[in-house]
Each structure stands twice: as structure tokens, then as C-alpha cells.
Design an enzyme around this catalytic site. Structure first.
Site, PDB file in Angstrom:
ATOM      1  N   PRO A   1      47.397  24.935  51.698  1.00 43.47           N
ATOM      2  CA  PRO A   1      48.655  25.290  51.023  1.00 43.47           C
ATOM      3  C   PRO A   1      49.037  24.302  49.924  1.00 43.47           C
ATOM      4  O   PRO A   1      49.851  24.582  49.076  1.00 43.47           O
ATOM      5  CB  PRO A   1      49.690  25.257  52.152  1.00 43.47           C
ATOM      6  CG  PRO A   1      48.907  25.333  53.404  1.00 43.47           C
ATOM      7  CD  PRO A   1      47.601  24.666  53.121  1.00 43.47           C
TER       8      PRO A   1
ATOM      9  N   GLU B   1      46.443  20.323  61.508  1.00 44.91           N
ATOM     10  CA  GLU B   1      47.405  20.078  60.423  1.00 44.91           C
ATOM     11  C   GLU B   1      46.686  19.693  59.138  1.00 44.91           C
ATOM     12  O   GLU B   1      47.317  19.251  58.191  1.00 44.91           O
ATOM     13  CB  GLU B   1      48.374  18.963  60.843  1.00 44.91           C
ATOM     14  CG  GLU B   1      49.144  19.274  62.116  1.00 44.91           C
ATOM     15  CD  GLU B   1      49.677  20.702  62.132  1.00 44.91           C
ATOM     16  OE1 GLU B   1      49.355  21.440  63.089  1.00 44.91           O
ATOM     17  OE2 GLU B   1      50.368  21.090  61.181  1.00 44.91           O
TER      18      GLU B   1
ATOM     19  N   ARG C   1      32.217  39.837  44.661  1.00 40.37           N
ATOM     20  CA  ARG C   1      32.245  41.132  43.970  1.00 40.37           C
ATOM     21  C   ARG C   1      32.021  40.979  42.473  1.00 40.37           C
ATOM     22  O   ARG C   1      31.713  41.931  41.768  1.00 40.37           O
ATOM     23  CB  ARG C   1      33.540  41.877  44.242  1.00 40.37           C
ATOM     24  CG  ARG C   1      34.791  41.198  43.721  1.00 40.37           C
ATOM     25  CD  ARG C   1      36.028  41.866  44.255  1.00 40.37           C
ATOM     26  NE  ARG C   1      36.164  43.238  43.779  1.00 40.37           N
ATOM     27  CZ  ARG C   1      36.622  43.571  42.570  1.00 40.37           C
ATOM     28  NH1 ARG C   1      36.948  42.628  41.708  1.00 40.37           N
ATOM     29  NH2 ARG C   1      36.737  44.828  42.228  1.00 40.37           N
TER      30      ARG C   1
ATOM     31  N   ASP D   1      39.206  46.295  36.880  1.00 41.86           N
ATOM     32  CA  ASP D   1      40.316  45.608  37.546  1.00 41.86           C
ATOM     33  C   ASP D   1      41.327  45.163  36.504  1.00 41.86           C
ATOM     34  O   ASP D   1      41.008  44.364  35.637  1.00 41.86           O
ATOM     35  CB  ASP D   1      39.795  44.368  38.287  1.00 41.86           C
ATOM     36  CG  ASP D   1      39.094  44.752  39.566  1.00 41.86           C
ATOM     37  OD1 ASP D   1      38.989  45.959  39.823  1.00 41.86           O
ATOM     38  OD2 ASP D   1      38.657  43.846  40.283  1.00 41.86           O
TER      39      ASP D   1
END
Ligand SMILES: NC(=O)c1ccc(NCc2cccc(O)c2)nc1
Length: 246
Positions: free
Chosen positions: A89, A116, A154, A169
Site C-alpha cells: 500500500p 505487516e 495480456r 482498451d
């Protein structure tokens, strides 16, 4: 491209990389995904991979030793230099532009944290980039690694057949995708935009771009703010806005 994934749950990552587009890309030799389990590199009798945080606080951290040895083993498994990426994160937000940049590299080593996270000294010395797939906390980096592998897999030349071509896309041009419809033409849930069955391919292309521009304006103005729209795109968006407020 060779991807080595360092994870306490190799079966998770192997499973994700065996299905769908990435699984087929592996069968075609366009990408390879190999997992490495730091528990196998833990030297003590208990195969310890975690330790308590200095300074106190909840939870555990992954130890330097087993991770460092696993990274070294993964790197040594092939000739080409490898970029080491840590999923967390605290990383830079993953975008399609970053995916495209990574998709042309010969190798990646993806480090998946559990608990953690990881001792900062390991990150300082062994990790080249820290990336986040979004502003939320998962129980481990494996899902983030699977996302990155899919997005990169991909884009490997030959992974998608023409119909699926990545160029379609919208995100690769920075816009949200337009609405899509398939059979039946008539349905109790509604009918189709007439242009899509007009056979006028220029009009269909124009409609799709207009819808992508309009949707991006409505749902993700932040993406639009970052784009340099050419004159015709600006006119198309204006047309969408006039209809929207009509
Ligand atoms: N947003 C992400 O890409 C993401 C990645 C990993 C993760 N969990 C493992 C982990 C790793 C490091 C610190 C930490 O607090 C949690 N959660 C979310």
C-alpha cells in the site's frame, strides 16, 4: 518475459497464472511465472520467516535473511538482469502506463509481503520499485502480484487474438471504455443504440469515442484533466455534454 514471484503462498500465484489469458500466454512461451517460497530458504529448524517489530506494535514482519536468499536464488535462475518490485500500500499507484513500461522488460521479480510487511533494510537494498494496486490493505501482496502479472501478461505480443486486441482498451489511451452490447437486439431490458446496427463503421467509431470521452468526463474527471484532447475529441465531448444537459 520471465516473472519470478516470491511468496509464502506459491500455490495461489501459480493457480492465477495457469488460467485464462496468462495461462495461454505461458503455454505459448510468451511469459513464464515461477514461484519461490522464502520458507524454503529459512535456515533454522522451524523455518522461521517472520519476526516481532522493534519498537513494539502489533503483528509481525518478514525477516531479511530468508527474503534476501530467495531474491538471490530467483535472480540466479536466469541470465537477464531482473527488476525487483515490492507490492504494498506504500507503493506508487499502478497505472496502465506503468504496466506498459514493465511489459517490455525481460524479467521481473515480484516480492509479496505478508503480515505487516518487510524489514525496511531489505526494501532499501534489494527492491527497485514499490507499487500499489490501490489504496486499500490486503492480507498479502499475492493478489496485487496476480493483478500485475495479468495486466502485463495480456500485453505480451501474441497473448491476445486480434478481437481482444489490447489496443481496443480505452485505458491504453487513458479513457474509460464505451458501453458494449451483444445479442439479442430486442430485449425487455431495452434495445440498442441505433448506430451500432447501422453498418456505418465511421459513425460507430465516432459514437464509441464520444461515449468513452463522455463517460470519462462523468465518472473520472481526474483522468480527463491529465489528457491533451485534440480538437475533434474536444468537439465530440462538447457534443456529449450538450446532449447530457439537454
Ligand atoms: N494496495 C496494494 O497493492 C497492497 C499490496 C500488499 C498488501 N498487503 C501486504 C502488505 C505488504 C506491505 C505492507 C502492508 O501493510 C501489507 N495490501 C495491499
Amino acid at each position: 518475459m520471465r516473472v519470478d514471484v516470491i511468496t509464502l503462498f506459491p500455490e495461489f500465484v501459480d493457480g492465477c497464472a495457469r488460467v485464462g489469458v496468462v495461462g495461454r500466454a505461458q503455454e505459448r512461451g510468451l511469459i513464464s511465472v515461477t514461484s519461490w517460497n522464502p520458507r524454503e530458504f529459512a535456515t533454522d529448524n522451524y523455518h522461521t520467516v517472520d519476526g516481532r517489530p522493534y519498537g513494539g506494535g502489533p503483528g509481525m514482519l518478514m525477516l531479511i535473511g530468508p527474503l534476501r536468499d530467495t531474491i538471490a536464488a530467483a535472480k540466479a535462475a536466469a541470465e537477464a538482469p531482473a527488476k525487483v518490485i515490492y507490492l504494498s500500500p506504500q507503493g506508487a499507484r499502478l497505472t496502465q502506463r506503468k504496466v506498459q513500461e514493465l511489459s517490455v522488460l525481460p524479467r521481473l521479480v515480484l516480492l509479496c509481503g505478508r503480515y505487516e510487511g518487510v524489514d525496511e533494510r531489505l526494501l532499501d537494498h534489494e527492491v527497485d520499485e514499490e507499487l500499489s494496486i490501490g489504496d486499500y490493505v490486503l492480507s498479502g501482496g499475492e493478489l496485487a502480484a496476480a493483478v500485475l502479472i495479468d495486466a502485463i501478461g495480456r500485453l505480451q505480443e501474441g497473448a491476445l487474438n486480434d478481437a481482444q486486441s489490447a489496443a481496443q482498451d480505452s485505458f491504453s489511451e487513458g479513457l474509460l471504455d464505451c458501453p458494449h452490447y451483444t445479442r439479442p437486439e430486442q430485449h425487455e431490458l431495452g434495445t440498442l443504440p441505433a448506430v451500432l446496427i447501422s453498418g456505418d463503421h465511421a459513425a460507430i467509431k465516432r459514437w464509441r469515442l464520444k461515449q468513452s470521452l463522455g463517460r470519462t468526463w462523468l465518472r473520472r474527471p481526474d483522468l480527463l484533466a491529465r489528457m491533451q484532447l485534440d480538437k475533434s475529441a474536444r468537439a465530440l465531448l462538447e457534443e456529449f455534454r450538450l446532449e447530457y444537459f439537454a
